[in-house]
Design a protein around this motif. Sequence first.
Motif, short mmCIF file in Angstrom:
data_model
loop_
_atom_site.label_atom_id
_atom_site.label_comp_id
_atom_site.label_asym_id
_atom_site.label_seq_id
_atom_site.Cartn_x
_atom_site.Cartn_y
_atom_site.Cartn_z
N ASN A 4 -15.15 -19.95 -32.67
CA ASN A 4 -15.26 -18.50 -32.84
C ASN A 4 -14.23 -17.98 -33.84
N LEU A 5 -13.03 -18.57 -33.83
CA LEU A 5 -12.00 -18.17 -34.81
C LEU A 5 -12.43 -18.54 -36.22
N GLU A 6 -13.05 -19.70 -36.35
CA GLU A 6 -13.55 -20.11 -37.67
C GLU A 6 -14.61 -19.14 -38.16
N ALA A 7 -15.50 -18.74 -37.29
CA ALA A 7 -16.55 -17.79 -37.65
C ALA A 7 -15.92 -16.45 -38.05
N GLU A 8 -14.90 -16.03 -37.31
CA GLU A 8 -14.21 -14.77 -37.61
C GLU A 8 -13.55 -14.83 -38.98
N LYS A 9 -12.91 -15.95 -39.29
CA LYS A 9 -12.22 -16.09 -40.57
C LYS A 9 -13.16 -15.97 -41.76
N LYS A 10 -14.42 -16.36 -41.58
CA LYS A 10 -15.41 -16.25 -42.66
C LYS A 10 -15.60 -14.79 -43.08
N TYR A 11 -15.40 -13.88 -42.14
CA TYR A 11 -15.59 -12.45 -42.42
C TYR A 11 -14.33 -11.77 -42.96
N ASN A 12 -13.18 -12.42 -42.82
CA ASN A 12 -11.92 -11.77 -43.16
C ASN A 12 -11.85 -11.26 -44.60
N LYS A 13 -12.39 -12.04 -45.54
CA LYS A 13 -12.34 -11.58 -46.94
C LYS A 13 -13.15 -10.30 -47.11
N TRP A 14 -14.28 -10.20 -46.38
CA TRP A 14 -15.10 -9.00 -46.47
C TRP A 14 -14.41 -7.80 -45.84
N VAL A 15 -13.70 -8.04 -44.75
CA VAL A 15 -12.93 -6.96 -44.11
C VAL A 15 -11.90 -6.43 -45.10
N ILE A 16 -11.19 -7.33 -45.75
CA ILE A 16 -10.16 -6.94 -46.71
C ILE A 16 -10.79 -6.21 -47.90
N ILE A 17 -11.84 -6.78 -48.45
CA ILE A 17 -12.50 -6.17 -49.62
C ILE A 17 -13.01 -4.77 -49.27
N LEU A 18 -13.74 -4.64 -48.18
CA LEU A 18 -14.29 -3.34 -47.80
C LEU A 18 -13.20 -2.33 -47.45
N SER A 19 -12.13 -2.80 -46.83
CA SER A 19 -11.02 -1.90 -46.45
C SER A 19 -10.32 -1.33 -47.67
N ILE A 20 -10.40 -2.03 -48.79
CA ILE A 20 -9.80 -1.55 -50.04
C ILE A 20 -10.83 -0.79 -50.87
N VAL A 21 -12.01 -1.39 -51.02
CA VAL A 21 -13.03 -0.82 -51.92
C VAL A 21 -13.52 0.54 -51.42
N ILE A 22 -13.78 0.69 -50.14
CA ILE A 22 -14.33 1.95 -49.63
C ILE A 22 -13.41 3.13 -49.97
N PRO A 23 -12.12 3.10 -49.61
CA PRO A 23 -11.27 4.25 -49.96
C PRO A 23 -11.12 4.46 -51.47
N VAL A 24 -11.05 3.37 -52.23
CA VAL A 24 -10.90 3.50 -53.69
C VAL A 24 -12.15 4.14 -54.29
N VAL A 25 -13.32 3.67 -53.90
CA VAL A 25 -14.57 4.24 -54.42
C VAL A 25 -14.70 5.71 -54.02
N VAL A 26 -14.37 6.03 -52.78
CA VAL A 26 -14.43 7.42 -52.33
C VAL A 26 -13.48 8.28 -53.16
N ALA A 27 -12.26 7.81 -53.39
CA ALA A 27 -11.30 8.57 -54.20
C ALA A 27 -11.81 8.77 -55.63
N ILE A 28 -12.40 7.75 -56.20
CA ILE A 28 -12.96 7.87 -57.56
C ILE A 28 -14.12 8.86 -57.57
N LEU A 29 -15.02 8.75 -56.60
CA LEU A 29 -16.17 9.63 -56.55
C LEU A 29 -15.77 11.09 -56.32
N PHE A 30 -14.64 11.31 -55.66
CA PHE A 30 -14.16 12.67 -55.46
C PHE A 30 -13.82 13.34 -56.78
N LYS A 31 -13.48 12.54 -57.77
CA LYS A 31 -13.14 13.07 -59.09
C LYS A 31 -14.38 13.29 -59.95
#
Length: 173
Positions: A4-31
Amino acid sequence: MNQNLEAEKKYNKWVIILSIVIPVVVAILFKVKIDVKLPIFLPPIYATINGFTALLLIIAFVAIKKKNIVLHENLMTTAIWCSVIFLVMYVLYHMTSDSTVYEGNYRTLYLVILISHILLSVAVIPFVLITYVRAITKNFERHKKIAKITFPLWLYVAVSGVVVYLMISPYYT
């Protein structure tokens, strides 16, 4: 290593990417400003979605306490989709409309609620994603630990979004 930990780790890069990309894209779109008149006024709709999300979170909490796992899973998935729909509508509104300024007697209170809402709405993204990943990878003990943090943060964001709307709504022109 636990499967289960191995399965969880497969998603970690997506968690990191989305956690950064979503706020950045929202901030850009606000402009970005689009000179389009939307056929509907979005703030009461996305405020209602925030209220509905809060209600879903509370009912899901009760469901899991009563060991109704399927209901809990369905409610949480719906809450995530409601948050996504809210975010899309919120960004669309701000891309097509000028921001409204609160000028009432409770301006300081409004700003405290608004700023905490905005900051926590960014901070809650990785918590929601990690909590969800731990559930779908069946790491339930780890899921429970982070859910104890995610739930109150997400609930505050949902409820404070409604409060912000109710406070600012008299100032919409």
